[in-house]
Scaffold this motif. Structure first.
Motif, mmCIF file in Angstrom:
data_model
loop_
_atom_site.group_PDB
_atom_site.id
_atom_site.type_symbol
_atom_site.label_atom_id
_atom_site.label_comp_id
_atom_site.label_asym_id
_atom_site.label_seq_id
_atom_site.Cartn_x
_atom_site.Cartn_y
_atom_site.Cartn_z
ATOM 1 N N GLY A 27 0.799 -1.219 0.000
ATOM 2 C CA GLY A 27 0.000 0.000 0.000
ATOM 3 C C GLY A 27 0.831 1.268 0.000
ATOM 4 N N SER A 28 2.186 1.148 -0.025
ATOM 5 C CA SER A 28 3.010 2.343 0.021
ATOM 6 C C SER A 28 3.152 2.936 -1.373
ATOM 7 C CB SER A 28 4.387 2.021 0.604
ATOM 8 O OG SER A 28 5.107 1.199 -0.289
ATOM 9 N N ALA A 29 3.531 4.186 -1.424
ATOM 10 C CA ALA A 29 3.807 4.870 -2.680
ATOM 11 C C ALA A 29 5.014 5.757 -2.446
ATOM 12 C CB ALA A 29 2.592 5.704 -3.121
ATOM 13 N N GLN A 30 5.722 6.060 -3.532
ATOM 14 C CA GLN A 30 6.944 6.841 -3.394
ATOM 15 C C GLN A 30 6.662 8.217 -2.815
ATOM 16 O OE1 GLN A 30 10.030 5.563 -4.078
ATOM 17 N NE2 GLN A 30 10.784 7.423 -3.112
ATOM 18 N N ALA A 31 7.426 8.587 -1.794
ATOM 19 C CA ALA A 31 7.235 9.883 -1.138
ATOM 20 C C ALA A 31 7.677 11.016 -2.050
ATOM 21 C CB ALA A 31 8.033 9.930 0.162
ATOM 22 N N ARG A 32 7.126 12.189 -1.815
ATOM 23 C CA ARG A 32 7.554 13.378 -2.540
ATOM 24 C C ARG A 32 8.749 13.980 -1.796
ATOM 25 N NH1 ARG A 32 3.839 17.819 -4.037
ATOM 26 N NH2 ARG A 32 3.774 18.147 -1.794
ATOM 27 N N PRO A 33 9.928 14.007 -2.404
ATOM 28 C CA PRO A 33 11.079 14.596 -1.724
ATOM 29 C C PRO A 33 10.939 16.109 -1.638
ATOM 30 C CG PRO A 33 11.641 14.039 -3.988
ATOM 31 C CD PRO A 33 10.255 13.512 -3.746
ATOM 32 N N ASP A 99 1.771 7.980 0.851
ATOM 33 C CA ASP A 99 1.983 9.271 0.196
ATOM 34 C C ASP A 99 0.688 10.060 0.025
ATOM 35 O OD1 ASP A 99 3.692 11.233 -0.942
ATOM 36 O OD2 ASP A 99 3.022 10.654 -2.941
ATOM 37 N N ARG A 100 -0.256 9.849 0.912
ATOM 38 C CA ARG A 100 -1.446 10.712 0.896
ATOM 39 C C ARG A 100 -1.148 12.035 1.593
ATOM 40 N NH1 ARG A 100 -6.766 7.203 2.274
ATOM 41 N NH2 ARG A 100 -7.690 9.211 1.754
ATOM 42 N N VAL A 101 -0.092 12.056 2.406
ATOM 43 C CA VAL A 101 0.386 13.284 3.034
ATOM 44 C C VAL A 101 1.909 13.281 2.976
ATOM 45 C CG1 VAL A 101 -1.598 13.554 4.580
ATOM 46 C CG2 VAL A 101 0.410 12.261 5.343
ATOM 47 N N ASP A 102 2.502 14.480 3.033
ATOM 48 C CA ASP A 102 3.958 14.592 3.107
ATOM 49 C C ASP A 102 4.434 14.463 4.550
ATOM 50 O OD1 ASP A 102 4.240 15.238 0.280
ATOM 51 O OD2 ASP A 102 3.361 17.183 0.800
ATOM 52 N N LEU A 103 3.660 15.039 5.467
ATOM 53 C CA LEU A 103 3.966 15.010 6.893
ATOM 54 C C LEU A 103 2.701 14.632 7.643
ATOM 55 C CD1 LEU A 103 5.790 18.486 7.144
ATOM 56 C CD2 LEU A 103 6.881 16.254 6.813
ATOM 57 N N VAL A 104 2.864 13.993 8.797
ATOM 58 C CA VAL A 104 1.678 13.680 9.591
ATOM 59 C C VAL A 104 1.924 14.107 11.027
ATOM 60 C CG1 VAL A 104 2.322 11.287 10.230
ATOM 61 C CG2 VAL A 104 -0.090 11.931 10.021
ATOM 62 N N MET A 105 0.884 14.695 11.626
ATOM 63 C CA MET A 105 0.947 15.181 13.001
ATOM 64 C C MET A 105 -0.079 14.414 13.836
ATOM 65 S SD MET A 105 1.630 19.212 12.087
ATOM 66 C CE MET A 105 2.159 19.658 13.730
ATOM 67 N N GLY A 106 -0.896 15.098 14.619
ATOM 68 C CA GLY A 106 -1.893 14.385 15.421
ATOM 69 C C GLY A 106 -1.300 13.729 16.647
ATOM 70 N N SER A 107 -0.321 14.422 17.308
ATOM 71 C CA SER A 107 0.262 13.925 18.547
ATOM 72 C C SER A 107 0.819 12.512 18.368
ATOM 73 C CB SER A 107 -0.785 13.943 19.673
ATOM 74 O OG SER A 107 -0.189 13.712 20.926
ATOM 75 N N ILE A 108 1.627 12.327 17.319
ATOM 76 C CA ILE A 108 2.150 10.995 17.003
ATOM 77 C C ILE A 108 3.453 10.764 17.766
ATOM 78 C CG2 ILE A 108 3.208 11.836 14.842
ATOM 79 C CD1 ILE A 108 2.587 8.987 13.707
ATOM 80 N N THR A 109 3.365 9.946 18.795
ATOM 81 C CA THR A 109 4.491 9.680 19.687
ATOM 82 C C THR A 109 5.554 8.849 18.975
ATOM 83 O OG1 THR A 109 2.886 9.591 21.490
ATOM 84 C CG2 THR A 109 5.099 8.812 21.967
ATOM 85 N N ARG A 110 6.822 9.181 19.227
ATOM 86 C CA ARG A 110 7.914 8.394 18.664
ATOM 87 C C ARG A 110 8.018 7.071 19.427
ATOM 88 N NH1 ARG A 110 13.286 11.894 18.567
ATOM 89 N NH2 ARG A 110 12.985 11.533 20.796
#
Length: 277
Positions: A27-33, A99-110
């Motif tokens: 389900g992955s797609a190449q990221a936009r650099p 690759d539906r988003v370049d960055l993702v937030m939403g309090s995403i813990t490492r």
């Protein structure tokens, strides 16, 4: 007849390409650099609007909040137009992988598990994992160890960091998984669950939105964690540029000012200013 040398090279190239594609997550797609973000002048950022005050819908039904303020400033620094994409907690990793988003937030813990499949920027903010309980539960809850009881009913958002803690520390508890925080707090308010294990920063505002419920946050902090911004695995050019931008935003107090604006006070554990990211 011997195969022509150029034919062998072509076959090897096709084999290598096929191997690389097979190695990509399903389900992955190449990221936009970074170069593509700059050339299209568009930055797509995933934000969860059901997680106030990180993400909220404003009076114009637009996604706003702490994450939106950070995303707008990142887009300005990268000289791009911001496109906010709505995500839920379970969608955060899949959206950046595909690759539906370049960055993702939403309090995403490492976490280590997430770091195996996506990359993280330097920390954006800290988090304190706690137990939020209703007063008057059938099983008295005064310390985290009390959750490990077959009569305790926990409710959690799918894909959040409280779930591994429960699996390791309260395996006997009954656990219901729901898709978003409004549904979780509704279940707690209606007495269908006793407690929630989550980061305090994610529950502080929703808790205040249920004034008829007597809430109690247990004193013990289960863990202090760090939240970054998620980037597709291997997209180092975009990650590196965002790291420099975040360091700039931390240095001049932008991140802390946005935090105080939306949370009404400073972070419990400030992000140390460290140029080594």
């Amino acid at each position: 007849m011997p195969e022509p040398r150029h034919g062998r090279r072509a076959a090897l190239s096709l084999l290598a390409a096929g191997t690389a594609l097979a190695a990509l997550p399903r389900g992955s797609a190449q990221a936009r650099p970074l170069e593509q973000v700059l050339s299209t002048k568009k930055l797509r950022v995933g934000i969860n609007p059901t997680l106030p005050p990180f993400g909220v819908f404003n009076d114009r039904n637009q996604i706003d909040g702490f994450d939106a303020d950070i995303a707008r400033e990142l887009a300005r620094l990268l000289k791009a137009e911001l496109e906010i994409v709505q995500v839920g907690s379970p969608d955060r990793v899949p959206f950046v992988q595909s690759d539906r988003v370049d960055l993702v937030m939403g309090s995403i813990t490492r976490t280590v598990d997430r770091a195996l499949v996506i990359d993280f920027t330097m920390p954006l903010h800290s988090q304190s994992m706690v137990v939020l309980a209703r007063e008057g539960t059938a099983v008295p809850l005064s310390k985290p160890a009390d959750l490990n009881n077959k009569d305790v009913k926990l409710v959690q958002v799918r894909g959040t960091t409280g779930i591994p803690w429960i699996q390791a520390n309260a395996p006997q508890a009954q656990v219901t998984l729901l898709d978003n925080y409004p549904d979780v707090f509704r279940a707690l308010a209606q007495g269908r669950a006793d407690a929630l294990v989550d980061v305090y920063e994610s529950v502080a505002i929703p808790m205040k939105n249920q004034p008829n419920v007597r809430w109690r946050v247990l004193d013990e902090v289960l863990a202090t964690m760090w939240t970054g911004i998620g980037v597709q695995k291997g997209n180092s050019t975009l990650r590196d540029a965002v790291n420099v931008a975040l360091f700039d935003m931390h240095s001049r107090g932008f991140v802390n000012a946005a935090w105080e604006k939306w949370f009404g006070g400073p972070m419990r554990t400030p992000v140390p200013l460290n140029p080594m990211f």
